[in-house]
Write an enzyme that holds these catalytic residues in place. Structure first.
Site, PDB file in Angstrom:
ATOM      1  N   GLY A 141       3.546  -6.239 -31.435  1.00  0.00           N
ATOM      2  CA  GLY A 141       2.100  -6.298 -31.568  1.00  0.00           C
ATOM      3  C   GLY A 141       1.391  -5.022 -31.177  1.00  0.00           C
ATOM      4  O   GLY A 141       1.969  -3.933 -31.147  1.00  0.00           O
ATOM      5  N   CYS A 178       7.104   1.611 -24.029  1.00  0.00           N
ATOM      6  CA  CYS A 178       6.711   1.331 -25.411  1.00  0.00           C
ATOM      7  C   CYS A 178       5.312   0.714 -25.470  1.00  0.00           C
ATOM      8  O   CYS A 178       4.329   1.436 -25.326  1.00  0.00           O
ATOM      9  CB  CYS A 178       7.751   0.450 -26.092  1.00  0.00           C
ATOM     10  N   LEU A 179       5.190  -0.595 -25.644  1.00  0.00           N
ATOM     11  CA  LEU A 179       3.869  -1.228 -25.621  1.00  0.00           C
ATOM     12  C   LEU A 179       3.169  -0.944 -24.301  1.00  0.00           C
ATOM     13  O   LEU A 179       1.933  -0.812 -24.255  1.00  0.00           O
ATOM     14  CB  LEU A 179       4.011  -2.739 -25.830  1.00  0.00           C
ATOM     15  N   HIS A 216      12.750   3.761 -25.669  1.00  0.00           N
ATOM     16  CA  HIS A 216      13.351   2.641 -24.932  1.00  0.00           C
ATOM     17  C   HIS A 216      14.479   3.146 -24.037  1.00  0.00           C
ATOM     18  O   HIS A 216      15.606   3.363 -24.502  1.00  0.00           O
ATOM     19  CB  HIS A 216      13.870   1.589 -25.904  1.00  0.00           C
ATOM     20  N   GLU A 233      16.153   1.570 -21.959  1.00  0.00           N
ATOM     21  CA  GLU A 233      17.168   0.526 -21.739  1.00  0.00           C
ATOM     22  C   GLU A 233      18.127   0.360 -22.904  1.00  0.00           C
ATOM     23  O   GLU A 233      19.116  -0.381 -22.792  1.00  0.00           O
ATOM     24  CB  GLU A 233      16.482  -0.820 -21.449  1.00  0.00           C
TER      25      GLU A 233
END
Length: 742
Positions: free
Chosen positions: A60, A89-90, A182, A184
């Protein structure tokens, strides 16, 4: 002891990030909450229990409250409540837009792609060398010159793509840092634990400089935030004494075929139940045949029901679920049927065999089934508990005849004699042809509609709602029923169809399941989840993304260039690997490893791009009952298969419900077994067809209809790199692998 609060925005990589936190921040305790789990006032007044916050990724937009929830408030904490925060990220996008940055779409989406990250070696990048990081984003931020946000890292996508994209930021006066990539991901190197460790160094210094202390954990905190991750084992269950022994006789009959054994057992009688899990091609090794009698229970369940149906011959019972869901009911059922003493070389001693539907997995995600996908006529759970079985090592010809029934030596002796007789006949037999009923009608998916849905899916990807969507469609095949087939004297058109499919599309995870009202004919190439028997069980998943059909000149070298050299194929595989790591971390805790990433494996008719992910629950399983049910819990947490949904899984499933017109039912679910020893093996139901019979077996025999309808599901993973026309062609190619059997 550092205590970290991880805010999850319904992502499918959250547990990977939690594991990275535990690796990067020594001795830390991680608590995970959803971004809409607590009211902001409740969270705000309880932040003194934590040393730091990590804001995880998610689908989103940071501009939509339904996507970010409480996250947007975190960045505006007043001075006395400030706490160090790290965003991913978001999380980065939310921090940036709250302080004036512009949110833009990338011209070229980056989902599952690796970029070189430039940085100046300061703040969270101090002493960090070269970073090659995995990106999952379609949105990015552009910072204002006068903003309170300062850039720390960048990716250069080149002038033909996105130009310079911000990859790391910090707030100029508050203890907030974030990265767009990311850290991770399994394929991020250089900017993972190193950056998280630097964040914790900066966070500690900030806490000390402000003389901040963390309030000790108490009952109120536990009631508000729950237990830390990894989740503690389930409450102790009654550990029943193992009462059953497995009786086994081992034979060496290399000339006996699996179809021959099935026909010896009466598979041709369409009115009777039958289960076969069949290694019909390399690298499969074991074929498992369930042997039914009048007392064999068949367990079925429809989503929404408050009871489980069991059928033993003509006797039907409805058993209330009570306080259980279907997963825990089946676990309780198996807990009372543990066994010991089976041959260690045999993978299956007896237990549950059958299928679990795609919608069962959707329900386990907490996603309501849409009107078009309400549970249909095929049960969502259809399993038989097998007391007697024949297991064949297709490589060596070794056959295990097994029974869980006490004093069942007469049945074992009878089967052994029949198999020996079958072995001598097999040496003299010739190959039979298969007679398949005539096809009356084939209704294919609408090409223009399917292509338009691909484009809708890509719009969702570009909007940040998903990284990958596995779009599918169904084909209906109507055939005339054959009542006597001269090739075998069989009355079963479905068995003839299975043998045809076994010949035209041999696969290592094939299956023939006839559990009325459902019949499944399957030639799946993809193992979903296997778990070894205790002690120290290991869960293994083997996702396939990337396939090249064999042909003249298609050598291993050619296949490796085509598959491992494809940015699209590797990105698809990587997304599912990271999703599966998350699913496994959610069950077993920290101990998850990628044993193989994107290696080309040879199958009977194709080359496949396969990864292998394993998780061990030996550290977390303090009790025998935990080990016995670890694999079942992993299956529940991993459904539906990520290779059939996309990532993040929950949001992807919700989107797919708007793009697909019918329930998937058995297709995209799993079929396999859960053994009384605690082991299990489940494959993804693809390259398959299934049918529903309105009538029960007795009625079928007395008044069989003249036609029957089969359903074939097929589809593909849609990414921003997908060409809609080529995706249609790929879907049709997959469809034909099953359609040819007719």
């Amino acid at each position: 002891t550092p205590r970290v609060l991880l805010i999850d925005s319904y992502d499918s990589f959250t547990y990977n990030l939690a594991a990275l936190c535990r690796r990067s921040i020594p001795h830390c305790i991680v608590h995970i909450i959803r971004n809409d789990q607590l009211d902001w006032d409740v969270l705000r007044s309880n932040l003194h229990y934590f040393s730091a916050i990590v804001v995880g990724p998610g689908p989103g937009s940071p501009l939509l409250e339904e996507d970010v929830g409480i996250v947007k408030h975190v960045w505006h904490l007043e001075e006395r409540l400030l706490i160090p925060v790290f965003g991913v990220c978001l999380g980065l996008q939310s921090l940036a837009v709250e302080y004036g940055a512009a949110l833009k779409r990338l011209a070229v989406v980056k989902h599952g792609q690796i970029s070189l990250i430039r940085h100046e070696g300061v703040e969270i990048f101090k002493a960090v060398g070269e970073i090659n990081a995995v990106r999952y984003h379609s949105l990015h931020v552009e910072l204002r010159d006068d903003a309170e946000i300062e850039a720390l890292a960048w990716a250069d996508d080149g002038p033909d793509e996105n130009g310079i994209v911000v990859m790391g930021i910090k707030h100029t006066s508050k203890p907030f840092w974030a990265v767009q990539y990311h850290p991770e991901s399994v394929m991020t190197s250089g900017g993972g634990w190193e950056v998280l460790s630097n964040f914790w160094r900066l966070a500690k210094n900030w806490l000390v400089s402000r003389n901040r202390s963390v309030q000790p954990w108490d009952v109120h905190a536990h009631n508000t935030f729950g237990a830390p991750w990894p989740w503690p084992p389930s409450p102790e269950t009654k550990n029943l004494e193992v009462a059953r022994n497995v009786d086994t006789v081992v034979l060496q009959l290399p000339g006996v075929s699996v179809p021959g054994i099935c026909e010896m057992l009466g598979v041709g009688d369409e009115t009777s139940p039958f289960v076969l899990l069949d290694s019909a091609a390399r690298p499969g090794r074991w074929s498992i045949i369930g042997c039914f009698d009048a007392t064999t229970p068949i367990i079925s369940y429809f989503l929404g029901d408050t009871y489980v149906t069991t059928r033993r011959g003509n006797r039907i019972s409805h058993l209330p679920l009570g306080s259980h869901d279907i997963w825990s009911w089946l676990a309780s059922f198996m807990r009372e049927r543990k066994a010991k003493g089976g041959c260690t070389d045999s993978p299956f001693w007896g237990g549950l065999m059958g299928y679990l539907s795609y919608e069962l997995g959707v329900d386990s995600l907490g996603v309501p089934l849409s009107a078009c996908q309400q549970p249909g006529r095929n049960p969502d759970v259809n399993l038989a508990f097998i007391d007697r079985s024949i297991v064949v090592n297709v490589e060596t010809g070794e056959i295990f005849v097994q029974s869980l029934i006490p004093e069942d030596s007469a049945w074992i002796a009878s089967i052994v004699q029949t198999l020996k007789r079958l072995g001598s006949e097999a040496a003299r037999s010739t190959k039979r042809s298969y007679v398949i009923s005539s096809v009356v009608d084939v209704i294919l998916p609408d090409r223009d509609l399917y292509i338009s849905r691909i484009k809708q899916a890509q719009e969702h990807l570009r909007s940040g709602n998903s990284y990958e969507l596995c779009l599918t469609a169904q084909t209906k095949v109507t055939v005339g029923k054959s009542h006597t087939l001269p090739s075998t004297g069989s009355s079963s058109s479905s068995w003839e169809l299975y043998k045809s499919l076994r010949t035209t599309n041999p696969a290592p995870h094939a299956a023939y399941l006839r559990l009325h009202p459902s019949t499944l004919v399957c030639s799946s190439p993809e193992r979903f989840l296997s778990f070894s028997r205790p002690p120290r069980p290991v869960c293994q998943l083997r996702p396939i993304k990337g396939t090249l059909r064999k042909g003249p000149g298609i050598t291993r070298a050619v296949a490796e260039r085509a598959l491992k050299g494809s940015q699209k194929e590797v990105a698809e595989n990587l997304m599912i690997v990271d999703l599966i790591r998350h699913d496994l971390h959610g069950v077993v805790g920290d101990d998850v490893e990628v044993r193989q990433f994107c290696e080309v494996e040879e199958y009977e008719t194709v080359w496949q791009l396969v990864s292998v992910i394993e998780g061990s629950g030996s550290i977390r399983c303090a009790r025998e009952s935990d080990e016995q049910e670890l694999g079942w819990e992993a299956l529940k947490r991993s459904m539906p298969p990520g290779s059939m949904t996309g990532a993040p899984k929950k949001r992807s499933v919700e989107i797919l419900q708007t793009l697909e017109d019918t329930e998937r039912s058995i297709y995209s679910g799993v079929c396999g077994y859960w053994c009384v020893s605690g082991a299990g093996d489940w494959s993804v139901v693809i390259r398959s067809c299934f049918k529903f019979d309105d009538a029960c077996g007795v009625e079928l025999a007395s008044d069989p209809p003249s036609t029957e309808e089969w359903t074939i599901g097929a589809g593909g993973a849609i990414t921003d790199l997908s060409d809609p026309e080529q995706e249609w062609d790929e879907m049709v190619l997959k469809l034909q692998s099953t359609l040819r059997a007719f």
